[in-house]
Design an enzyme around this catalytic site. Structure first.
Site, PDB file in Angstrom:
ATOM      1  CE1 TYR A   1      47.316  50.564  32.445  1.00  0.00           C
ATOM      2  CE2 TYR A   1      47.102  48.751  34.000  1.00  0.00           C
ATOM      3  CZ  TYR A   1      47.121  50.106  33.737  1.00  0.00           C
ATOM      4  OH  TYR A   1      46.944  50.996  34.758  1.00  0.00           O
TER       5      TYR A   1
ATOM      6  CB  ALA B   1      51.520  36.416  33.246  1.00  0.00           C
TER       7      ALA B   1
ATOM      8  CB  SER C   1      50.905  39.481  41.665  1.00  0.00           C
ATOM      9  OG  SER C   1      49.683  39.837  42.247  1.00  0.00           O
TER      10      SER C   1
ATOM     11  CE1 TYR D   1      48.508  37.017  37.997  1.00  0.00           C
ATOM     12  CE2 TYR D   1      47.654  38.087  39.974  1.00  0.00           C
ATOM     13  CZ  TYR D   1      48.471  38.098  38.856  1.00  0.00           C
ATOM     14  OH  TYR D   1      49.257  39.198  38.609  1.00  0.00           O
TER      15      TYR D   1
ATOM     16  CE  LYS E   1      52.071  36.899  37.427  1.00  0.00           C
ATOM     17  NZ  LYS E   1      52.930  37.387  36.344  1.00  0.00           N
TER      18      LYS E   1
ATOM     19  CG  ASN F   1      45.041  46.428  43.073  1.00  0.00           C
ATOM     20  OD1 ASN F   1      45.576  45.810  43.993  1.00  0.00           O
ATOM     21  ND2 ASN F   1      43.903  46.059  42.526  1.00  0.00           N
TER      22      ASN F   1
ATOM     23  CB  ILE G   1      30.212  47.218  45.431  1.00  0.00           C
ATOM     24  CG1 ILE G   1      30.226  48.670  44.949  1.00  0.00           C
ATOM     25  CG2 ILE G   1      31.115  47.015  46.641  1.00  0.00           C
ATOM     26  CD1 ILE G   1      29.698  49.667  45.972  1.00  0.00           C
ATOM     27  CG  PHE G   2      32.822  42.119  42.604  1.00  0.00           C
ATOM     28  CD1 PHE G   2      31.541  42.105  42.067  1.00  0.00           C
ATOM     29  CD2 PHE G   2      33.900  42.115  41.725  1.00  0.00           C
ATOM     30  CE1 PHE G   2      31.334  42.088  40.690  1.00  0.00           C
ATOM     31  CE2 PHE G   2      33.704  42.096  40.348  1.00  0.00           C
ATOM     32  CZ  PHE G   2      32.420  42.091  39.832  1.00  0.00           C
TER      33      PHE G   2
ATOM     34  NE  ARG H   1      42.547  43.701  46.086  1.00  0.00           N
ATOM     35  CZ  ARG H   1      41.920  43.079  47.087  1.00  0.00           C
ATOM     36  NH1 ARG H   1      41.921  43.593  48.312  1.00  0.00           N
ATOM     37  NH2 ARG H   1      41.294  41.934  46.881  1.00  0.00           N
TER      38      ARG H   1
ATOM     39  CG  ASP I   1      38.618  39.800  45.168  1.00  0.00           C
ATOM     40  OD1 ASP I   1      39.682  39.739  44.521  1.00  0.00           O
ATOM     41  OD2 ASP I   1      37.593  40.365  44.749  1.00  0.00           O
TER      42      ASP I   1
HETATM   43  N1  UDP Z   1      35.934  45.102  42.110  1.00  0.00           N
HETATM   44  C1  UDP Z   1      34.580  45.419  42.260  1.00  0.00           C
HETATM   45  N2  UDP Z   1      33.814  45.535  41.137  1.00  0.00           N
HETATM   46  C2  UDP Z   1      34.311  45.344  39.875  1.00  0.00           C
HETATM   47  C3  UDP Z   1      35.691  45.038  39.728  1.00  0.00           C
HETATM   48  C4  UDP Z   1      36.469  44.920  40.879  1.00  0.00           C
HETATM   49  O1  UDP Z   1      34.085  45.587  43.373  1.00  0.00           O
HETATM   50  O2  UDP Z   1      33.552  45.444  38.894  1.00  0.00           O
HETATM   51  C5  UDP Z   1      36.783  44.990  43.311  1.00  0.00           C
HETATM   52  C6  UDP Z   1      37.500  43.642  43.437  1.00  0.00           C
HETATM   53  O3  UDP Z   1      36.689  42.694  44.094  1.00  0.00           O
HETATM   54  C7  UDP Z   1      38.739  44.051  44.236  1.00  0.00           C
HETATM   55  C8  UDP Z   1      39.033  45.475  43.787  1.00  0.00           C
HETATM   56  O4  UDP Z   1      37.806  45.956  43.208  1.00  0.00           O
HETATM   57  O5  UDP Z   1      38.449  44.073  45.618  1.00  0.00           O
HETATM   58  C9  UDP Z   1      40.125  45.584  42.751  1.00  0.00           C
HETATM   59  O6  UDP Z   1      39.862  44.620  41.729  1.00  0.00           O
HETATM   60  P1  UDP Z   1      40.650  44.577  40.363  1.00  0.00           P
HETATM   61  O7  UDP Z   1      40.020  43.483  39.539  1.00  0.00           O
HETATM   62  O8  UDP Z   1      40.696  45.940  39.771  1.00  0.00           O
HETATM   63  O9  UDP Z   1      42.135  44.202  40.760  1.00  0.00           O
HETATM   64  P2  UDP Z   1      42.750  42.948  41.585  1.00  0.00           P
HETATM   65  O10 UDP Z   1      42.700  43.349  43.039  1.00  0.00           O
HETATM   66  O11 UDP Z   1      41.957  41.728  41.268  1.00  0.00           O
HETATM   67  O12 UDP Z   1      44.153  42.860  41.085  1.00  0.00           O
END
Ligand code: UDP
Length: 320
Positions: free
Chosen positions: A11, A75, A117, A141, A145, A170, A205-206, A219, A277
């Site tokens: 990407y 990576a 990162s 991860y 790095k 990000n 939403i995680f 982020r 996270d």
């Molecule tokens: N996230 C989310 N739902 C998803 C994918 C990601 O809520 O389906 C959240 C994730 O927990 C983080 C943010 O979005 O807080 C960015 O995640 P991403 O995987 O895009 O990038 P990362 O921060 O892991 O590099």
């Protein structure tokens, strides 16, 4: 310059290769296509389909092309997966990365630009994060790095390796030609766009209980073309630099912005936290702006618009 780009079919790599070629560099892409796509390799780049574990291919590639510099992007990069399978990350990102450094030095190539990162910082004590803030990763991860950055530091002292480490926050958005296609997709913005395209029913939403205003993770999103520009500049100077926008957006902010841009309702469901996270990652990027003249062009709207355009044109991603 003649430059090797490992992971140049990925990407971010594909956009960097395009910019290098526009800047009249000669580019060789080394990629095993485990994550990248053949169609993402620029037609004017030489493509070597191989991975860093193939020491013979690596050595032969260095002997054949006599590189001035390496941009090392190859990576694994998924926070959640790294928590489940740490060995996979240390093998690929650290052990195979060290093979690359050894092949470089053996063949007289001393300069590397490394894709690091924000994950090296872990849970920051204060934001925005500066380059010399504490580095205590919260996932394998980020640890991998950081380990590679430390290997470069000691190789620089012992063998004169010249390195620039770019700590991406990000990466998001798409170039007109080269976009984001992961299989399976785990990143926030492309998943939201899949919902807008009708390929998924909702976005999860995680976590909604983080110590942020709306409870979701914050982020710092930076456009892939702006990231690519930083690599061209980084060929000129050694150092460690943060690459972000100095602006933080929550998961809910991103969903709301995407609703406006796509005109789609984008249903969302609150779900449990994703392991590894940190709550907030926002960069202070003033160092690279001051020292290298980095001048990012895209804000969040432009990031989401560019991704929306590419995914509408390429709803199934790359064909090969
Ligand atoms: N996230 C989310 N739902 C998803 C994918 C990601 O809520 O389906 C959240 C994730 O927990 C983080 C943010 O979005 O807080 C960015 O995640 P991403 O995987 O895009 O990038 P990362 O921060 O892991 O590099």
């Amino acid at each position: 310059m003649r430059i090797l780009v490992t992971g140049g079919a990925g990407y971010i790599g594909s956009v960097i290769v395009k910019k290098l070629i526009e800047n009249k560099h000669e580019v060789v892409v080394l990629d095993d296509l485990s994550k990248g796509h053949k169609a993402a390799v620029h037609p004017n780049a030489t493509f070597v389909e191989s991975g860093l574990k193939n020491l013979k291919d690596l050595d032969e590639t260095f002997k054949q092309f006599n590189f001035n510099a390496v941009i090392h992007m190859a990576a694994y990069s998924l926070v959640g997966e790294s928590v489940e399978k740490p060995g996979k990350y240390f093998r690929n990102n650290v052990i195979y990365g060290k093979s690359l450094l050894d092949a470089m030095l053996k063949n007289g190539c001393k300069k590397i630009v490394f894709s690091s990162s924000a994950a090296v910082f872990g849970e920051p004590k204060s934001v925005p994060i500066k380059e010399n803030d504490p580095t205590i990763p919260t996932n394998p991860y980020g640890e991998s790095k950081l380990m590679f950055e430390n290997i470069m530091k000691w190789y620089s002292k012992a063998y004169g390796l010249e390195y620039t480490s770019l700590r991406y926050f990000n990466a998001a958005g798409c170039d007109e030609e080269y976009g984001e296609h992961h299989d399976p997709e785990t990143h926030l913005i492309p998943i939201i766009i899949q919902v807008a395209l009708g390929q998924r029913d909702y976005i999860s939403i995680f976590g909604n209980d983080y110590p942020t205003d709306d409870g979701t993770c914050i982020r710092d999103y930076v456009h892939v073309s702006d990231l690519a520009d930083a690599h061209i500049l980084a060929l000129r100077k050694n150092g460690i630099y943060n690459l972000g926008s100095n602006e933080g957006y929550s998961v809910k902010d991103i969903i709301e912005a995407a609703r406006e841009i796509t005109g789609h309702k984008i249903p969302a469901k609150e779900s449990h936290r994703r392991p590894g996270d940190p709550a907030v990652l926002v960069a202070d990027s003033s160092k690279i702006k001051k020292e290298l003249g980095w001048n990012p062009q895209h804000d969040l709207k432009s990031i989401i618009k560019s991704a929306w355009l590419w995914h509408q044109k390429n709803p199934e991603g790359y064909k090969e």
